[in-house]
Design an enzyme around this catalytic site. Structure first.
Site, PDB file in Angstrom:
ATOM      1  N   GLU A 158     -10.018   3.250  18.548  1.00 18.81           N
ATOM      2  CA  GLU A 158     -10.599   2.331  17.571  1.00 18.81           C
ATOM      3  C   GLU A 158     -12.094   2.094  17.832  1.00 18.81           C
ATOM      4  OE1 GLU A 158      -7.312  -0.455  15.764  1.00 18.81           O
ATOM      5  OE2 GLU A 158      -7.512  -0.891  17.890  1.00 18.81           O
ATOM      6  N   THR A 197      -3.172   6.233   7.763  1.00 17.56           N
ATOM      7  CA  THR A 197      -4.120   5.347   7.090  1.00 17.56           C
ATOM      8  C   THR A 197      -3.870   3.907   7.520  1.00 17.56           C
ATOM      9  OG1 THR A 197      -2.630   5.520   5.169  1.00 17.56           O
ATOM     10  CG2 THR A 197      -4.705   6.731   5.072  1.00 17.56           C
ATOM     11  N   ARG A 246      -3.354   1.811  11.580  1.00 16.43           N
ATOM     12  CA  ARG A 246      -4.131   1.596  12.793  1.00 16.43           C
ATOM     13  C   ARG A 246      -4.024   2.805  13.726  1.00 16.43           C
ATOM     14  NH1 ARG A 246      -5.902  -2.093  10.202  1.00 16.43           N
ATOM     15  NH2 ARG A 246      -6.089  -4.274  10.837  1.00 16.43           N
ATOM     16  N   ILE A 294       0.837  -1.206   0.000  1.00 15.00           N
ATOM     17  CA  ILE A 294       0.000   0.000   0.000  1.00 15.00           C
ATOM     18  C   ILE A 294       0.867   1.250   0.000  1.00 15.00           C
ATOM     19  CG2 ILE A 294      -1.672   1.339   1.325  1.00 15.00           C
ATOM     20  CD1 ILE A 294      -2.920  -1.296   2.237  1.00 15.00           C
ATOM     21  N   HIS A 325     -12.316   4.840   9.685  1.00 16.83           N
ATOM     22  CA  HIS A 325     -11.608   3.631   9.243  1.00 16.83           C
ATOM     23  C   HIS A 325     -12.217   3.144   7.929  1.00 16.83           C
ATOM     24  CE1 HIS A 325      -9.282  -0.165  10.750  1.00 16.83           C
ATOM     25  NE2 HIS A 325      -8.906   0.230   9.542  1.00 16.83           N
ATOM     26  N   ALA A 326     -12.249   4.072   6.985  1.00 12.04           N
ATOM     27  CA  ALA A 326     -12.931   3.812   5.715  1.00 12.04           C
ATOM     28  C   ALA A 326     -12.001   3.851   4.517  1.00 12.04           C
ATOM     29  CB  ALA A 326     -14.036   4.850   5.517  1.00 12.04           C
TER      30      ALA A 326
END
Length: 332
Positions: A265, A234, A236, A156, A289-290
């Protein structure tokens, strides 16, 4: 008798509308499927003690739950990171843990990270309030000739680097698990952690959550960043210390932040309320968290996780095992 018992797969939790994709795959293979909404390890034990396989999205599947499992052969994660699963405990119980290789959402997360570099929230809020001025987003600097720093340089992060290069940015990367030559070959300059923190105009966190990375970005690190820098997470939420970040943003140590998760979270909590102090700041964008989301990505991750369960329970090798066990026992 065990051999006459219909084998069961438990989904510990999920935040999509239904589990019909999984049902078609799992029940189509002859297994029973149970969907739950676990928010604690006690919940996991209660619903999955007798399960032959577990699929988890956010619910913590720790050593206590794993030791309570009576028949479990595989724990499949919806996603790439396995920080919610005690992999060592699973290995001791000869339980295979699987994940989904991160190319399932590679493009989505990379696109999301780059979108967080512009002050779109400031412009949108001001315009909706009747203020039609380009100055609503000031100060803003062009991406070309600025420096993007990537904490971790997995698939990523490399996709982010490709996009950043297209904007004309210089790219730094710190990844202690990659050779410098491999980082260079992918178009980035390898640097130490200290150099990354101090030189990045945009610091993008794309590392996994581990005991070593939890709270990795705290007060000391934020104080060493450039005053005009933007922190983008992007990965945790718990990799960044929220209290330290609040001070950094409110006292001007850094210019802004874009967060796809926060340290608490929320998706892992029951009855979460937005009381985090970061929500009161104008110089931070927070998304739920999208970053991984697209319709295509969600279909892929659900297909893959359910398919891993069926493969293991029918005696086939998993496509993406996280651990090594003596036997990925299937039919018995």
């Amino acid at each position: 008798m065990r051999q006459n018992r219909k084998r069961t797969v438990v989904i510990t939790d999920y935040d999509f509308d239904d589990i019909e994709i999984e049902r078609a795959i799992i029940e189509g293979a002859g297994f029973e499927l149970i969907g739950a909404q676990c928010k604690s390890e006690d919940d996991v034990i209660a619903v999955a003690r007798g399960a032959d396989a577990v699929i988890a999205q956010y619910a913590h599947v720790g050593a206590r739950a794993i030791d309570a499992f009576e028949h479990c052969r595989v724990i499949a994660r919806y996603g790439t990171g396995v920080d919610i699963v005690d992999v060592d405990a699973a290995s001791r119980r000869d339980i295979l843990v699987t994940n989904v290789p991160n190319d399932w959402c590679e493009n989505e997360v990379a696109d999301h990270a780059m979108a967080l570099t512009r002050k779109l929230r400031d412009y949108d809020n001001a315009t909706r309030a009747g203020v039609w001025h380009w100055q609503s987003g000031a100060p803003m600097h062009r991406l070309r000739e600025s420096t993007l720093g990537l904490l971790s340089f997995g698939a990523i992060a490399r996709a982010i680097a490709v996009r950043a290069a297209g904007f004309g940015m210089s790219i730094l990367a710190h990844d202690p698990y990659m050779r410098d030559a491999d980082i260079v070959a992918q178009g980035a300059m390898p640097v130490s952690f200290d150099e990354l923190i101090e030189q990045a105009d945009y610091l993008v966190i794309q590392a996994p959550l581990t005991p070593q990375t939890e709270d990795l970005i705290g007060e000391a690190e934020l104080r060493r960043m450039k005053p005009g820098a933007v922190l983008i997470n992007t990965a945790r939420g718990p990799i960044v210390n929220d209290a330290a970040l609040y001070r950094a943003l409110s006292e001007g140590w850094i210019a802004g932040a874009g967060l796809d998760d926060i340290a608490e979270e929320p998706a892992k909590q029951r009855d979460w309320k937005p009381v985090n102090a970061l929500f009161g700041l104008d110089n931070v964008i927070i998304t739920p968290h999208a970053a991984y989301y697209s319709e295509e990505a969600m279909r892929t991750v659900r297909d893959f996780a359910a398919g891993e369960v069926v493969r293991v329970l029918t005696g086939k090798p998993a496509r993406s095992p996280v651990n090594t066990v003596a036997s990925a026992r299937g039919s018995d």
